[in-house]
Design a protein around this motif. Structure first.
Motif, PDB file in Angstrom:
ATOM      1  N   GLU A   1      33.899  20.912 -28.864  1.00 32.90           N
ATOM      2  CA  GLU A   1      33.428  22.065 -28.101  1.00 32.90           C
ATOM      3  C   GLU A   1      34.606  22.764 -27.439  1.00 32.90           C
ATOM      4  O   GLU A   1      35.660  22.170 -27.218  1.00 32.90           O
ATOM      5  CB  GLU A   1      32.369  21.659 -27.078  1.00 32.90           C
ATOM      6  CG  GLU A   1      32.836  20.684 -26.034  1.00 32.90           C
ATOM      7  CD  GLU A   1      31.710  20.121 -25.172  1.00 32.90           C
ATOM      8  OE1 GLU A   1      30.548  20.080 -25.622  1.00 32.90           O
ATOM      9  OE2 GLU A   1      32.022  19.713 -24.046  1.00 32.90           O
ATOM     10  N   GLY A   2      34.403  24.049 -27.173  1.00 28.84           N
ATOM     11  CA  GLY A   2      35.427  24.901 -26.588  1.00 28.84           C
ATOM     12  C   GLY A   2      35.111  26.342 -26.944  1.00 28.84           C
ATOM     13  O   GLY A   2      33.961  26.691 -27.196  1.00 28.84           O
TER      14      GLY A   2
ATOM     15  N   MET B   1      24.817  24.579 -15.731  1.00 25.87           N
ATOM     16  CA  MET B   1      26.028  24.256 -16.479  1.00 25.87           C
ATOM     17  C   MET B   1      26.273  25.349 -17.527  1.00 25.87           C
ATOM     18  O   MET B   1      25.353  25.778 -18.214  1.00 25.87           O
ATOM     19  CB  MET B   1      25.856  22.891 -17.150  1.00 25.87           C
ATOM     20  CG  MET B   1      27.157  22.335 -17.681  1.00 25.87           C
ATOM     21  SD  MET B   1      26.974  20.667 -18.367  1.00 25.87           S
ATOM     22  CE  MET B   1      26.885  19.723 -16.864  1.00 25.87           C
ATOM     23  N   ALA B   2      27.492  25.786 -17.653  1.00 31.16           N
ATOM     24  CA  ALA B   2      27.837  26.868 -18.574  1.00 31.16           C
ATOM     25  C   ALA B   2      27.759  26.403 -20.027  1.00 31.16           C
ATOM     26  O   ALA B   2      28.079  25.258 -20.346  1.00 31.16           O
ATOM     27  CB  ALA B   2      29.247  27.374 -18.278  1.00 31.16           C
TER      28      ALA B   2
ATOM     29  N   ARG C   1      25.823  25.331 -26.553  1.00 36.39           N
ATOM     30  CA  ARG C   1      25.068  24.407 -25.711  1.00 36.39           C
ATOM     31  C   ARG C   1      25.876  24.095 -24.463  1.00 36.39           C
ATOM     32  O   ARG C   1      27.044  24.456 -24.359  1.00 36.39           O
ATOM     33  CB  ARG C   1      24.726  23.125 -26.475  1.00 36.39           C
ATOM     34  CG  ARG C   1      25.931  22.260 -26.754  1.00 36.39           C
ATOM     35  CD  ARG C   1      25.535  20.975 -27.420  1.00 36.39           C
ATOM     36  NE  ARG C   1      26.639  20.043 -27.390  1.00 36.39           N
ATOM     37  CZ  ARG C   1      26.701  18.965 -28.155  1.00 36.39           C
ATOM     38  NH1 ARG C   1      25.740  18.697 -28.999  1.00 36.39           N
ATOM     39  NH2 ARG C   1      27.739  18.160 -28.069  1.00 36.39           N
ATOM     40  N   ALA C   2      25.260  23.380 -23.548  1.00 37.84           N
ATOM     41  CA  ALA C   2      25.963  22.965 -22.330  1.00 37.84           C
ATOM     42  C   ALA C   2      27.106  22.017 -22.703  1.00 37.84           C
ATOM     43  O   ALA C   2      26.960  21.189 -23.594  1.00 37.84           O
ATOM     44  CB  ALA C   2      24.999  22.272 -21.381  1.00 37.84           C
ATOM     45  N   ALA C   3      28.223  22.162 -22.024  1.00 34.97           N
ATOM     46  CA  ALA C   3      29.383  21.288 -22.267  1.00 34.97           C
ATOM     47  C   ALA C   3      29.026  19.861 -21.884  1.00 34.97           C
ATOM     48  O   ALA C   3      28.435  19.619 -20.829  1.00 34.97           O
ATOM     49  CB  ALA C   3      30.572  21.768 -21.453  1.00 34.97           C
ATOM     50  N   ILE C   4      29.362  18.899 -22.758  1.00 35.36           N
ATOM     51  CA  ILE C   4      29.069  17.495 -22.463  1.00 35.36           C
ATOM     52  C   ILE C   4      30.300  16.593 -22.577  1.00 35.36           C
ATOM     53  O   ILE C   4      30.246  15.443 -22.191  1.00 35.36           O
ATOM     54  CB  ILE C   4      27.928  16.942 -23.351  1.00 35.36           C
ATOM     55  CG1 ILE C   4      28.303  17.017 -24.823  1.00 35.36           C
ATOM     56  CG2 ILE C   4      26.626  17.658 -23.069  1.00 35.36           C
ATOM     57  CD1 ILE C   4      27.332  16.295 -25.747  1.00 35.36           C
TER      58      ILE C   4
END
Length: 91
Positions: free
Chosen positions: A50-51, A1-2, A81-84
């Motif tokens: 996030e973004g 995951m990016a 961090r990984a997008a959640i």
């Protein structure tokens, strides 16, 4: 995951009971951000977002601008961090 840029932002002042969360949700619709806004027991409002870092910065600045009469202090913590999150919501 990016990985994506993420910020935990705390708004202090007269930020509960004044439509703050609804206004944050409206501002979020103007930016490419995901996350949530919620009141927390100590009287502050928590925003998890996030973004892209630049987009997050503009988003937080827009919240401060829209709610300037109510916000006394803004505390920001940034990380990658990984997008959640999917979308933006009030909790």
């Amino acid at each position: 995951m990016a990985e994506v840029d993420h910020e935990t932002v705390y708004f202090s002042g007269r930020v509960q009971g004044v439509g703050f969360r609804y206004n944050v949700l409206q501002v979020a619709k103007e930016y490419e951000v995901c996350g949530f806004v919620q009141n927390i027991p100590d009287g502050r409002v928590l925003v998890e977002v996030e973004g892209l870092a630049a987009e997050i910065g503009e988003f937080v600045t827009a919240i401060e601008s829209r709610m300037h009469g109510f916000v006394r202090q803004v505390e920001r913590r940034a990380m990658r961090r990984a997008a959640i999150f999917k979308g933006f919501q009030i909790r």
